[in-house]
Design a protein around this motif. Sequence first.
Motif, short mmCIF file in Angstrom:
data_model
loop_
_atom_site.label_atom_id
_atom_site.label_comp_id
_atom_site.label_asym_id
_atom_site.label_seq_id
_atom_site.Cartn_x
_atom_site.Cartn_y
_atom_site.Cartn_z
N SER A 8 4.01 -74.66 20.12
CA SER A 8 2.78 -74.60 20.91
C SER A 8 1.74 -75.55 20.35
N ALA A 9 0.83 -75.97 21.22
CA ALA A 9 -0.35 -76.70 20.79
C ALA A 9 -1.47 -75.72 20.43
N ASP A 10 -1.24 -74.43 20.65
CA ASP A 10 -2.20 -73.38 20.32
C ASP A 10 -2.48 -73.42 18.82
N LEU A 11 -3.73 -73.43 18.44
CA LEU A 11 -4.09 -73.49 17.03
C LEU A 11 -3.65 -72.25 16.26
N ASN A 12 -3.39 -71.17 16.95
CA ASN A 12 -2.96 -69.92 16.32
C ASN A 12 -1.45 -69.72 16.39
N ILE A 13 -0.66 -70.80 16.52
CA ILE A 13 0.78 -70.64 16.69
C ILE A 13 1.43 -69.92 15.51
#
Length: 123
Positions: free
Chosen positions: A82-87
Amino acid sequence: MKKTVLIIEDDPDILETIELILSDMNIHVMSTPEALEANEIYALAPDLIILDHWLQKKLGGDLCLALKSDPHTKKIPIIMMSADLNIANVARYSLADAYLAKPFDINELVNLTQKYLGEKVNV
Protein backbone atom coordinates in the motif's frame (compact mmCIF):
# COMPACT_ATOMS: atom_id res chain seq x y z
CA MET A 1 7.65 -27.55 -9.93
CA LYS A 2 6.94 -23.84 -10.29
CA LYS A 3 5.63 -21.96 -7.29
CA THR A 4 2.44 -19.94 -7.73
CA VAL A 5 1.87 -16.37 -6.59
CA LEU A 6 -1.56 -14.74 -6.57
CA ILE A 7 -1.42 -10.97 -7.01
CA ILE A 8 -4.49 -8.98 -5.99
CA GLU A 9 -3.88 -5.44 -7.23
CA ASP A 10 -6.25 -2.98 -8.93
CA ASP A 11 -3.61 -0.66 -10.42
CA PRO A 12 -2.87 -2.12 -13.88
CA ASP A 13 0.64 -0.62 -14.09
CA ILE A 14 1.71 -1.97 -10.71
CA LEU A 15 0.10 -5.32 -11.48
CA GLU A 16 1.94 -5.60 -14.80
CA THR A 17 5.25 -4.64 -13.17
CA ILE A 18 4.93 -7.30 -10.47
CA GLU A 19 3.82 -9.90 -13.02
CA LEU A 20 6.92 -9.20 -15.14
CA ILE A 21 9.28 -9.38 -12.16
CA LEU A 22 7.83 -12.64 -10.88
CA SER A 23 7.65 -14.21 -14.33
CA ASP A 24 11.36 -13.43 -14.77
CA MET A 25 11.90 -15.34 -11.50
CA ASN A 26 10.31 -18.43 -13.10
CA ILE A 27 7.21 -18.14 -10.91
CA HIS A 28 3.70 -18.98 -12.09
CA VAL A 29 1.62 -15.81 -11.66
CA MET A 30 -2.13 -15.51 -11.25
CA SER A 31 -3.66 -12.07 -10.85
CA THR A 32 -6.92 -10.29 -10.30
CA PRO A 33 -7.84 -6.62 -9.84
CA GLU A 34 -10.53 -7.46 -7.28
CA ALA A 35 -10.67 -9.16 -3.90
CA LEU A 36 -11.65 -12.81 -4.03
CA GLU A 37 -13.50 -14.81 -1.42
CA ALA A 38 -11.49 -17.13 0.84
CA ASN A 39 -12.96 -20.24 -0.80
CA GLU A 40 -11.92 -18.96 -4.25
CA ILE A 41 -8.38 -18.38 -3.02
CA TYR A 42 -8.29 -21.81 -1.39
CA ALA A 43 -9.33 -23.38 -4.71
CA LEU A 44 -6.49 -21.57 -6.52
CA ALA A 45 -3.99 -22.90 -3.93
CA PRO A 46 -1.36 -20.16 -4.28
CA ASP A 47 1.99 -20.54 -2.51
CA LEU A 48 2.06 -16.80 -1.79
CA ILE A 49 -0.36 -13.86 -2.03
CA ILE A 50 0.67 -10.29 -2.79
CA LEU A 51 -2.28 -8.16 -1.71
CA ASP A 52 -2.93 -4.46 -2.18
CA HIS A 53 -4.64 -2.82 0.79
CA TRP A 54 -6.75 -0.29 -1.15
CA LEU A 55 -8.90 -2.21 -3.60
CA GLN A 56 -11.95 -0.77 -5.36
CA LYS A 57 -14.67 -2.59 -3.41
CA LYS A 58 -12.86 -3.98 -0.39
CA LEU A 59 -9.93 -3.37 1.91
CA GLY A 60 -7.08 -5.79 1.43
CA GLY A 61 -6.49 -5.72 5.18
CA ASP A 62 -9.98 -7.11 5.78
CA LEU A 63 -9.40 -9.85 3.22
CA CYS A 64 -6.02 -10.68 4.76
CA LEU A 65 -7.54 -10.99 8.24
CA ALA A 66 -10.30 -13.22 6.85
CA LEU A 67 -7.74 -15.45 5.12
CA LYS A 68 -5.55 -15.68 8.22
CA SER A 69 -8.65 -16.57 10.30
CA ASP A 70 -9.73 -19.36 7.94
CA PRO A 71 -8.17 -22.78 8.69
CA HIS A 72 -7.96 -23.56 4.95
CA THR A 73 -5.97 -20.44 4.03
CA LYS A 74 -4.23 -19.29 7.21
CA LYS A 75 -0.88 -20.82 6.28
CA ILE A 76 -0.61 -19.06 2.90
CA PRO A 77 1.96 -16.26 3.32
CA ILE A 78 0.59 -12.81 2.50
CA ILE A 79 2.57 -9.71 1.60
CA MET A 80 0.44 -6.59 1.97
CA MET A 81 1.18 -3.57 -0.24
CA SER A 82 0.00 0.00 0.00
CA ALA A 83 0.90 3.65 -0.38
CA ASP A 84 -0.90 4.13 2.97
CA LEU A 85 1.56 5.59 5.47
CA ASN A 86 0.22 3.19 8.11
CA ILE A 87 0.84 0.01 6.07
CA ALA A 88 3.03 -1.45 8.82
CA ASN A 89 0.15 -1.15 11.31
CA VAL A 90 -2.42 -2.38 8.78
CA ALA A 91 -0.25 -5.42 8.02
CA ARG A 92 0.26 -6.19 11.70
CA TYR A 93 -3.47 -5.86 12.50
CA SER A 94 -4.37 -7.97 9.45
CA LEU A 95 -1.88 -10.70 10.44
CA ALA A 96 0.03 -10.30 7.16
CA ASP A 97 3.40 -12.01 7.02
CA ALA A 98 5.12 -8.95 5.55
CA TYR A 99 4.42 -5.64 3.86
CA LEU A 100 5.75 -3.44 1.08
CA ALA A 101 5.26 0.31 1.01
CA LYS A 102 4.47 1.80 -2.39
CA PRO A 103 6.39 2.81 -4.33
CA PHE A 104 8.19 -0.43 -3.58
CA ASP A 105 11.80 -1.39 -4.07
CA ILE A 106 12.13 -4.20 -6.64
CA ASN A 107 14.90 -5.89 -4.64
CA GLU A 108 12.69 -5.90 -1.55
CA LEU A 109 9.87 -7.51 -3.55
CA VAL A 110 12.27 -10.15 -4.88
CA ASN A 111 13.74 -10.82 -1.42
CA LEU A 112 10.35 -11.19 0.26
CA THR A 113 9.11 -13.42 -2.55
CA GLN A 114 12.17 -15.65 -2.21
CA LYS A 115 11.78 -15.72 1.57
CA TYR A 116 8.16 -16.89 1.50
CA LEU A 117 8.52 -19.28 -1.41
CA GLY A 118 11.60 -20.84 0.16
CA GLU A 119 13.56 -20.69 -3.07
CA LYS A 120 16.54 -18.82 -4.40
CA VAL A 121 15.96 -17.69 -7.95
CA ASN A 122 18.08 -15.72 -10.38
CA VAL A 123 17.17 -12.13 -10.97
